[in-house]
Design an enzyme around this catalytic site. Structure first.
Site, PDB file in Angstrom:
ATOM      1  CE1 TYR A 129       1.120  -0.402   4.367  1.00 16.57           C
ATOM      2  CE2 TYR A 129       0.005   1.713   4.467  1.00 16.57           C
ATOM      3  CZ  TYR A 129       0.844   0.782   5.028  1.00 16.57           C
ATOM      4  OH  TYR A 129       1.430   1.040   6.241  1.00 16.57           O
ATOM      5  NE  ARG A 185       6.899   4.150   0.440  1.00 18.23           N
ATOM      6  CZ  ARG A 185       6.653   4.954   1.483  1.00 18.23           C
ATOM      7  NH1 ARG A 185       7.619   5.295   2.312  1.00 18.23           N
ATOM      8  NH2 ARG A 185       5.446   5.422   1.700  1.00 18.23           N
ATOM      9  CE  LYS A 208       2.999   3.224   3.241  1.00 13.59           C
ATOM     10  NZ  LYS A 208       3.178   3.370   4.680  1.00 13.59           N
ATOM     11  CD  GLU A 232      10.023   1.871  10.459  1.00  9.15           C
ATOM     12  OE1 GLU A 232       9.974   2.821   9.671  1.00  9.15           O
ATOM     13  OE2 GLU A 232       9.973   0.686  10.088  1.00  9.15           O
TER      14      GLU A 232
HETATM   15  N1  PLP Z   1       7.720   3.910   8.869  1.00  8.28           N
HETATM   16  C1  PLP Z   1       6.586   3.208   8.891  1.00  8.28           C
HETATM   17  C2  PLP Z   1       6.570   1.891   9.579  1.00  8.28           C
HETATM   18  C3  PLP Z   1       5.423   3.700   8.279  1.00  8.28           C
HETATM   19  O1  PLP Z   1       4.280   2.972   8.303  1.00  8.28           O
HETATM   20  C4  PLP Z   1       5.474   4.967   7.659  1.00  8.28           C
HETATM   21  C5  PLP Z   1       4.275   5.535   7.005  1.00  8.28           C
HETATM   22  O2  PLP Z   1       3.213   4.992   7.059  1.00  8.28           O
HETATM   23  C6  PLP Z   1       6.682   5.676   7.675  1.00  8.28           C
HETATM   24  C7  PLP Z   1       7.798   5.120   8.279  1.00  8.28           C
HETATM   25  C8  PLP Z   1       6.785   7.037   7.030  1.00  8.28           C
HETATM   26  O3  PLP Z   1       6.767   6.930   5.634  1.00  8.28           O
HETATM   27  P1  PLP Z   1       6.182   8.115   4.737  1.00  8.28           P
HETATM   28  O4  PLP Z   1       6.956   9.329   5.106  1.00  8.28           O
HETATM   29  O5  PLP Z   1       6.456   7.661   3.362  1.00  8.28           O
HETATM   30  O6  PLP Z   1       4.726   8.219   5.065  1.00  8.28           O
END
Ligand code: PLP
Length: 294
Positions: free
Chosen positions: A33, A52, A148, A181
Site C-alpha cells: 500500500y 516506492r 510497505k 522507527e
Molecule cells: N515507517 C513506517 C513503519 C510507516 O508505516 C510509515 C508511514 O506509514 C513511515 C515510516 C513514514 O513513511 P512516509 O513518510 O512515506 O509516510
C-alpha cells in the site's frame, strides 16, 4: 456527497466497492500500500510514492505492475471528485483473488487495485502544534520493513497498547536496544550538539517519503542529517525528537516513556524543520501554521 473510490479500473461509491473474500490481500496480507498526503488539493510527492509502490511490488515478485499513469490520474480524479483540499489518497495493490486459498503465488497475478481518498487536517493539528507523547515497545515486525506491505498486525497491537498507556504513538525497539522507527512513521532526534539524526536505511525500516523530502529540504539550507541508530536512553537525553510520515508530517515528541524530551515542549530545530517541510509542500506557514513561526 457520496465518496468515490476506485477498484480495478472502475470508479464506484466507496460503500459499494467490492473485493472478493478470496483476495490474497485478505487471506494472506499478500499486498502492499501507499498513503499520499494531499495539501491544497495537490498530491504531495506522488511520484516518489509511486516509485516506492513499484519497488515494493518488485521486491515481492508480483511480476506485473499497475499502470502508473493511470494510478496518477486516479489520484488526481479522486482528490477532485471528493473535494479534498487537505487529506490523503490510499492505494492498495494485492496479488488478486483466485477462488481458492493457495500459499503459492500465481505466476501471472491478476492484481486487485483499490484507491480511496479522504479529507483529514494535516498541518494545523494538536500533534503538530503541541507535540506528542510516545512510549517504546519491542519491535516484533517481520524482517522486510523496507517493503510497505499490509501485514500491519504488529503496529496495530503496539499503537493500541501505546494508547492504553496514555501515549499518542509508539517507538519500536529492536533486540539490540536501538530504535527502528515509530508505529507508522520514521523516528528522529536532535542531539544536544544540534545534530539531526535518523536511522540509516536498511531492511529494518521503511524508506519514508517524508524522510526523503527532509533530506532535500534541509540540504537546501545547508543543514546536515546524520544517519545512525540511537537508543531510547539517548533519545530521552536528546535536545529534541520528532516523527515524520505522510499524514503526521513532522510531529514533535515532547515525552518518551514518561520522561520529558528536552524542555518538554517542541524545540526550535523541530519547529524549523516543520517550517521547511510546510514550505516544501507549498504551505504559507504564517497563515497555515503560525505557531511554527520562528
Ligand atoms: N515507517 C513506517 C513503519 C510507516 O508505516 C510509515 C508511514 O506509514 C513511515 C515510516 C513514514 O513513511 P512516509 O513518510 O512515506 O509516510
Amino acid at each position: 456527497m457520496t465518496r468515490q473510490a476506485w477498484v480495478n479500473g472502475v470508479y464506484v461509491a466507496a460503500e459499494e466497492a467490492k473485493i472478493s473474500p478470496f483476495d490474497r490481500g485478505f487471506l494472506f496480507s499478500d499486498s502492499v500500500y501507499e498513503v499520499t498526503a494531499v495539501y491544497n488539493g495537490q498530491p504531495i510527492d506522488m511520484e516518489r510514492h509511486l516509485d516506492r509502490l513499484e519497488r515494493s511490488l518488485k521486491e515481492l515478485k508480483f511480476g506485473t505492475l499497475p499502470d502508473r499513469k493511470e494510478l496518477a490520474q486516479v489520484h488526481r480524479k479522486l482528490i477532485a471528485d471528493n473535494g479534498i483540499s487537505e487529506g490523503f489518497v490510499y492505494t492498495q495493490v494485492s496479488r488478486g483473488a483466485y477462488g481458492e486459498r493457495d500459499f503459492i503465488a500465481p505466476d501471472k497475478p491478476r492484481l486487485t487495485v483499490f484507491l480511496f481518498a479522504d479529507s483529514k487536517p494535516l498541518l494545523d493539528v494538536p500533534a503538530a502544534r503541541e507535540g506528542i507523547k510516545v512510549v517504546s515497545l519491542p519491535d516484533i515486525r517481520w524482517g522486510r520493513r523496507d517493503i510497505k506491505a499490509t501485514g500491519l498486525l504488529a503496529p496495530v497491537l503496539a499503537k493500541t497498547e501505546a494508547k492504553a498507556r496514555g501515549a499518542d504513538d509508539v517507538w519500536l525497539v529492536g533486540g539490540d536496544g536501538l530504535v527502528t522507527e515509530a508505529g507508522s512513521a520514521n523516528a528522529w532526534i536532535v542531539t544536544r550538539q544540534g545534530e539531526v539524526v535518523t536511522r540509516a536505511l536498511s531492511h529494518a525500516i521503511l524508506p519514508g517519503i517524508t524522510r526523503h523530502a527532509l533530506f532535500d529540504a534541509l540540504s537546501q539550507q545547508g543543514m546536515k542529517i546524520v544517519e545512525r541508530s540511537f537508543s531510547v536512553e539517548e533519545a530521552q537525553s536528546a535536545a529534541e525528537a520528532f516523527n515524520t510520515s505522510a499524514v503526521a508530517l513532522v510531529a514533535p515528541i515532547v515525552e518518551l516513556d514518561g520522561m520529558p524530551v528536552g524542555s518538554g515542549a517542541p524545540g526550535p530545530v523541530t519547529r524549523q524543520i516543520q517550517r521547511l517541510y510546510y514550505q516544501a509542500i507549498g504551505a504559507d506557514v504564517a497563515k497555515a501554521a503560525p505557531w511554527a513561526k520562528g
